[in-house]
Design an enzyme around this catalytic site. Structure first.
Site, PDB file in Angstrom:
ATOM      1  N   THR A  28      -5.598 -14.450  36.279  1.00  0.00           N
ATOM      2  CA  THR A  28      -6.003 -14.325  37.685  1.00  0.00           C
ATOM      3  C   THR A  28      -5.295 -13.126  38.323  1.00  0.00           C
ATOM      4  O   THR A  28      -4.368 -12.571  37.742  1.00  0.00           O
ATOM      5  CB  THR A  28      -5.676 -15.603  38.473  1.00  0.00           C
ATOM      6  N   GLY A  55     -19.434  -6.214  45.522  1.00  0.00           N
ATOM      7  CA  GLY A  55     -19.680  -5.390  46.707  1.00  0.00           C
ATOM      8  C   GLY A  55     -20.127  -6.250  47.875  1.00  0.00           C
ATOM      9  O   GLY A  55     -19.821  -5.960  49.038  1.00  0.00           O
ATOM     10  N   TRP A  89     -29.806  -3.330  51.496  1.00  0.00           N
ATOM     11  CA  TRP A  89     -29.567  -4.368  50.504  1.00  0.00           C
ATOM     12  C   TRP A  89     -29.316  -5.677  51.278  1.00  0.00           C
ATOM     13  O   TRP A  89     -28.698  -5.636  52.345  1.00  0.00           O
ATOM     14  CB  TRP A  89     -28.393  -4.006  49.595  1.00  0.00           C
ATOM     15  N   GLU A 166     -23.500   1.936  46.647  1.00  0.00           N
ATOM     16  CA  GLU A 166     -24.358   2.682  45.710  1.00  0.00           C
ATOM     17  C   GLU A 166     -23.863   4.097  45.491  1.00  0.00           C
ATOM     18  O   GLU A 166     -24.532   4.867  44.806  1.00  0.00           O
ATOM     19  CB  GLU A 166     -25.782   2.775  46.297  1.00  0.00           C
ATOM     20  N   HIS A 192     -23.746   0.330  38.126  1.00  0.00           N
ATOM     21  CA  HIS A 192     -23.240   1.346  39.046  1.00  0.00           C
ATOM     22  C   HIS A 192     -22.410   2.414  38.324  1.00  0.00           C
ATOM     23  O   HIS A 192     -22.342   2.424  37.105  1.00  0.00           O
ATOM     24  CB  HIS A 192     -22.439   0.677  40.163  1.00  0.00           C
ATOM     25  N   ASN A 250     -12.422 -17.530  48.674  1.00  0.00           N
ATOM     26  CA  ASN A 250     -11.802 -17.079  47.425  1.00  0.00           C
ATOM     27  C   ASN A 250     -12.765 -16.099  46.781  1.00  0.00           C
ATOM     28  O   ASN A 250     -13.738 -16.499  46.151  1.00  0.00           O
ATOM     29  CB  ASN A 250     -11.506 -18.237  46.483  1.00  0.00           C
ATOM     30  N   ARG A 252     -11.468 -13.403  44.941  1.00  0.00           N
ATOM     31  CA  ARG A 252     -10.545 -12.574  44.154  1.00  0.00           C
ATOM     32  C   ARG A 252     -11.199 -12.074  42.872  1.00  0.00           C
ATOM     33  O   ARG A 252     -12.007 -12.781  42.276  1.00  0.00           O
ATOM     34  CB  ARG A 252      -9.309 -13.388  43.776  1.00  0.00           C
TER      35      ARG A 252
HETATM   36  C1  LIG Z   1     -26.214  -1.031  49.447  1.00  0.00           C
HETATM   37  C2  LIG Z   1     -25.648  -2.185  48.673  1.00  0.00           C
HETATM   38  N1  LIG Z   1     -24.762  -3.002  49.257  1.00  0.00           N
HETATM   39  C3  LIG Z   1     -24.214  -4.034  48.614  1.00  0.00           C
HETATM   40  C4  LIG Z   1     -24.545  -4.307  47.297  1.00  0.00           C
HETATM   41  C5  LIG Z   1     -23.950  -5.505  46.636  1.00  0.00           C
HETATM   42  O1  LIG Z   1     -23.096  -5.193  45.571  1.00  0.00           O
HETATM   43  P1  LIG Z   1     -22.786  -6.329  44.478  1.00  0.00           P
HETATM   44  O2  LIG Z   1     -23.961  -6.393  43.583  1.00  0.00           O
HETATM   45  O3  LIG Z   1     -21.563  -5.825  43.775  1.00  0.00           O
HETATM   46  O4  LIG Z   1     -22.551  -7.591  45.193  1.00  0.00           O
HETATM   47  C6  LIG Z   1     -25.475  -3.508  46.638  1.00  0.00           C
HETATM   48  C7  LIG Z   1     -25.846  -3.781  45.246  1.00  0.00           C
HETATM   49  O5  LIG Z   1     -26.232  -2.940  44.490  1.00  0.00           O
HETATM   50  C8  LIG Z   1     -26.066  -2.426  47.341  1.00  0.00           C
HETATM   51  O6  LIG Z   1     -26.993  -1.652  46.783  1.00  0.00           O
END
Ligand SMILES: Cc1ncc(COP(=O)(O)O)c(C=O)c1O
Length: 406
Positions: A28, A55, A89, A166, A192, A250, A252
């Site tokens: 962890t 993300g 997104w 992105e 990515h 959580n 992490r």
């Molecule tokens: C603009 C944008 N924000 C957030 C995310 C979310 O990232 P994750 O897939 O790591 O949760 C993405 C995913 O590609 C994205 O294109």
């Protein structure tokens, strides 16, 4: 030959690092995460980087930290309006709604696919709706210039948070994308620019915000904060390991993710150089046809500003949408994978239409609609082999010439 939109991105050295961590028994969040965070902060030219499990979690934490700081005044409050792009997104938009903010959708710029700042200014001038923040996406590897964002937020007195999920590796005006504002989110999902399999993080220069991000990442506890002692001394006699000072989740990351990320970030320049070369070759392969790469202006001007997560291609001319369908069918025969531009016009998605308070007529966003109907994307992943790149270019050239008589 198949040309996928993405591949795992894992090399033998990454897998060896993951096995080393598994064998160590330290699974962890710990030293590996700390090491990766230092490397990321240095690469981005930011004071702090906080790694999380995706993300999407990074976006959630950034907004929460601005709304519920443990010290000082909240920069965003429930009900505040925040500008977002109409091609987005989902997890850029959901944290705003989940935390009680109002996303205000603005159409995108056709040449960059980013939130159109001119359209945003017109909206502010004409609507009379008070706007408190802006949450632009730096789209598909393309940085929004910090000078433009800086000028816009100063003029309109806005809080800026950046979704850079992105666009790792995109630099403009000598700065990494997302280098202005309160904080920026990043994703290391496997398609990515670098991968930690799943993973993400937040970059910020704000010493107070980083402590809140660390608490919020781990249940809201004080353990990882720079001011942990202050809370312990002043606020309670609880066991310091179980002292909770903020709201939290959580989210992490694990040590194996960070160990892989630390190796990957060392190679990012090589990965991105390959992506740029793929984009240039794809653009060449469809020159003088009805297809064009959105962002090809950066080849001759500001080449470093684009890190090409995927390659967006616009079909122009008469009956472009029907023609696009023919091109996609042809590419499918060649086993070249394609996909829409992110979600297409996000307002046309059932999920946002079902939340009636935030549902806006999708037809108001003409550029987002145009991109949904007439544009598509192919892969630019740095793992593509030379023969896959050749096949991708050959397939695009064949598909783009088939019915156009060119
Ligand atoms: C603009 C944008 N924000 C957030 C995310 C979310 O990232 P994750 O897939 O790591 O949760 C993405 C995913 O590609 C994205 O294109």
């Amino acid at each position: 030959m198949r040309v996928p939109l993405a591949s795992s991105g894992l090399r033998d050295s990454d897998i060896d690092a993951a096995i080393r961590v598994l064998r160590s028994g330290n699974l962890t969040m710990g030293k590996e995460v700390g090491n990766f965070e230092s490397k990321m902060a240095q690469y981005l030219g930011m004071k702090h980087f906080v790694m999380v499990n995706s993300g999407s979690s990074a976006n959630l934490l950034m907004i929460e930290a601005l709304m519920r700081p443990t010290v000082g005044k909240a920069k965003l409050s429930p009900g505040d309006c925040v500008l977002v792009p109409a091609i987005a997104w989902p997890t850029t938009i959901w944290p705003l709604i989940q935390l009680g903010l109002n996303p205000i959708f603005i159409d995108v710029d056709p040449s960059t696919l980013a939130l159109d700042l001119k359209a945003a200014q017109e909206f502010i001038n004409q609507s009379g709706i008070p706007i408190r923040g802006i949450f632009p996406i730096h789209p598909l590897g393309r940085a929004i210039p910090p000078s433009l964002l800086g000028e816009f937020i100063t003029k309109n007195d806005l809080v800026l948070i950046n979704d850079v999920c992105e666009s790792l590796g995109s630099w403009i005006e000598g700065k990494h994308a997302g280098n202005v504002g309160e904080a920026s989110s990043f994703s290391f999902y496997f398609s990515h620019h670098i991968t930690t399999m799943e993973g993400g993080g937040i970059a910020t220069n704000d010493d107070l915000m980083v402590d809140d991000l660390k608490s919020m990442r781990s249940h809201g506890w004080s353990r990882d904060r720079s001011d942990a002692k202050f809370w312990q001394m002043n606020k309670t006699s609880n066991d310091s390991k179980f002292l909770f000072v903020s709201t939290g989740y959580n989210v992490r990351p694990m040590e194996i993710q960070a160990a892989i990320g630390s190796l990957q970030i060392d190679e990012i320049d090589t990965f991105i150089d390959k992506r740029r070369r793929i984009a240039e070759r794809v653009s060449e392969s469809i020159s003088s046809t009805r297809l064009s790469v959105i962002g090809e202006d950066t080849f001759s001007n500001d080449r470093n500003s684009h890190s090409w997560m995927l390659i967006p291609i616009l079909v122009s001319g008469e009956n472009a949408s029907a023609y696009k369908e023919l091109v996609l069918a042809e590419l499918a025969k060649f086993e070249v994978e394609t996909r829409p531009i992110l979600t297409g016009n996000f307002l046309a998605q059932p999920a946002i239409q079902r939340i009636t308070r935030h549902a806006v007529d999708p037809s108001k966003f003409s550029i987002a609609n145009l991109m949904t109907q007439n544009a598509f994307m192919v892969g630019a992943h740095h793992d593509l082999s030379e023969s896959q790149i050749e096949h991708l270019c050959f397939s695009l050239k064949s598909a783009s010439q088939l019915y156009s008589g060119t």
